[in-house]
Design a protein around this motif. Sequence first.
Motif, PDB file in Angstrom:
ATOM      1  N   ARG A   1      -7.533   5.167  -0.731  1.00 56.14           N
ATOM      2  CA  ARG A   1      -8.713   4.383  -1.108  1.00 56.14           C
ATOM      3  C   ARG A   1      -9.940   4.845  -0.320  1.00 56.14           C
ATOM      4  O   ARG A   1     -11.024   5.059  -0.885  1.00 56.14           O
TER       5      ARG A   1
ATOM      6  N   THR B   1       1.260  -0.557   5.105  1.00 58.37           N
ATOM      7  CA  THR B   1       0.147   0.376   4.942  1.00 58.37           C
ATOM      8  C   THR B   1       0.563   1.732   4.383  1.00 58.37           C
ATOM      9  O   THR B   1      -0.285   2.462   3.869  1.00 58.37           O
TER      10      THR B   1
ATOM     11  N   GLU C   1       0.815  -1.204   0.000  1.00 54.61           N
ATOM     12  CA  GLU C   1       0.000   0.000   0.000  1.00 54.61           C
ATOM     13  C   GLU C   1       0.857   1.266   0.000  1.00 54.61           C
ATOM     14  O   GLU C   1       0.335   2.370  -0.157  1.00 54.61           O
TER      15      GLU C   1
ATOM     16  N   THR D   1       0.412   3.259  -3.535  1.00 55.92           N
ATOM     17  CA  THR D   1      -0.715   4.065  -4.022  1.00 55.92           C
ATOM     18  C   THR D   1      -0.203   5.450  -4.427  1.00 55.92           C
ATOM     19  O   THR D   1       0.923   5.825  -4.073  1.00 55.92           O
TER      20      THR D   1
ATOM     21  N   TYR E   1      -8.113  -2.889  -0.644  1.00 56.09           N
ATOM     22  CA  TYR E   1      -6.763  -3.472  -0.676  1.00 56.09           C
ATOM     23  C   TYR E   1      -6.811  -4.921  -0.210  1.00 56.09           C
ATOM     24  O   TYR E   1      -6.099  -5.792  -0.727  1.00 56.09           O
TER      25      TYR E   1
ATOM     26  N   PHE F   1      -2.578   3.470   2.127  1.00 49.66           N
ATOM     27  CA  PHE F   1      -3.892   2.906   1.810  1.00 49.66           C
ATOM     28  C   PHE F   1      -5.023   3.906   1.999  1.00 49.66           C
ATOM     29  O   PHE F   1      -6.112   3.740   1.441  1.00 49.66           O
TER      30      PHE F   1
ATOM     31  N   ALA G   1     -10.951   0.992   2.483  1.00 50.60           N
ATOM     32  CA  ALA G   1      -9.802   0.219   2.945  1.00 50.60           C
ATOM     33  C   ALA G   1      -9.944  -1.245   2.562  1.00 50.60           C
ATOM     34  O   ALA G   1      -8.951  -1.921   2.243  1.00 50.60           O
TER      35      ALA G   1
ATOM     36  N   GLY H   1      -8.276   0.263   8.577  1.00 50.18           N
ATOM     37  CA  GLY H   1      -7.497  -0.690   7.790  1.00 50.18           C
ATOM     38  C   GLY H   1      -7.752  -2.128   8.187  1.00 50.18           C
ATOM     39  O   GLY H   1      -7.973  -2.993   7.340  1.00 50.18           O
TER      40      GLY H   1
END
Length: 331
Positions: A65, A314, A54, A57, A170, A62, A167, A193
């Motif tokens: 998202r 993350t 993540e 991204t 992912y 993350f 979240a 998460g």
Amino acid sequence: MTDTYAVPTASGLPDHADLLDATRTVRQVFAATPQQVWPLLSQALGTTAWVKHENHTPLGAFKARSALVYFDRLARSGELPAGVVSATRGNHGQALAFAAAQHGIPATVVVPRGNSREKNAAMQALGADLVEYGDDFQESLEHAARMADERGIALAPNFHPWLVAGAGTYAMELLTAVPDLDVVYVPIGLGSGVCGMLAAKAALRHPVEVVGVVSAGATAYADSLTAGTLVSSPVTTQIADGMACRTPVSEALALIRDGVSRLVVVSDEEVADAMRLLFRATHNVAEGAGAAATAAAAQDRARNQGRTIGVVVTGGNVDTDVYAAALGRPA
């Protein structure tokens, strides 16, 4: 015609259809992030280890998202506010500014004094109005709520079912790609998460064991689970700022209690070691919270013999001096 979305109850998680819809929203902006087995990392952790990246991204975490899905759901429900304010240590604020700007909405982010300089700069570069207030995240959160009332703008939540759905995208990618995953380690900040992982596990009926990871310098969730009620705990972590939660979210606590098999507590020293390990073994940058899952897996090395494990990186947003110090630690 305007789409409407019912907000799930506190005891609920986004379902399969909700996660697929969230995935479509995310895909309009960026592709799936990779999950990969790195031989040196697997060797260090004593078993086959998949890394969910993540840190790849567009915002390096993350949270991108979650914010995209949150604002998309507001827009489709006809409920976009004139402006938003929220508290953050960095990644949530970057995501908030990024997603709000796509809808032409000004975003204000409140950070505690002494927050990451480079995360602050990134939020401002994305268009956020930055306000420094308080000695920790909880004080910033309370100030953000007051600002929302005073200015008549929306308080963007740090935990919400729509954020969890974002979240969860992912986790859908990881669990779909690795159907034989035995256990996955997920760091816990405020909880979106790990709850996203629980939602994907339920939606896909995947047998994976979900292990939560908390910082030894931010044990509120672990303490609350032990006490059987929500309690606040002091925050002392110097490196895992993305996990620096003083007071848990009650909805997240209930979901974690019901869905996470156990918690692993990692020290700042273990997190710094994991940051260095991830760089040496994968040449990827992980911030403190992003390396926490790897630190937990290193603790569990003997326990995981013969199992296929996953660690969620993350995010990779870490100040240069902090990262240099972690890399410079003796092996």
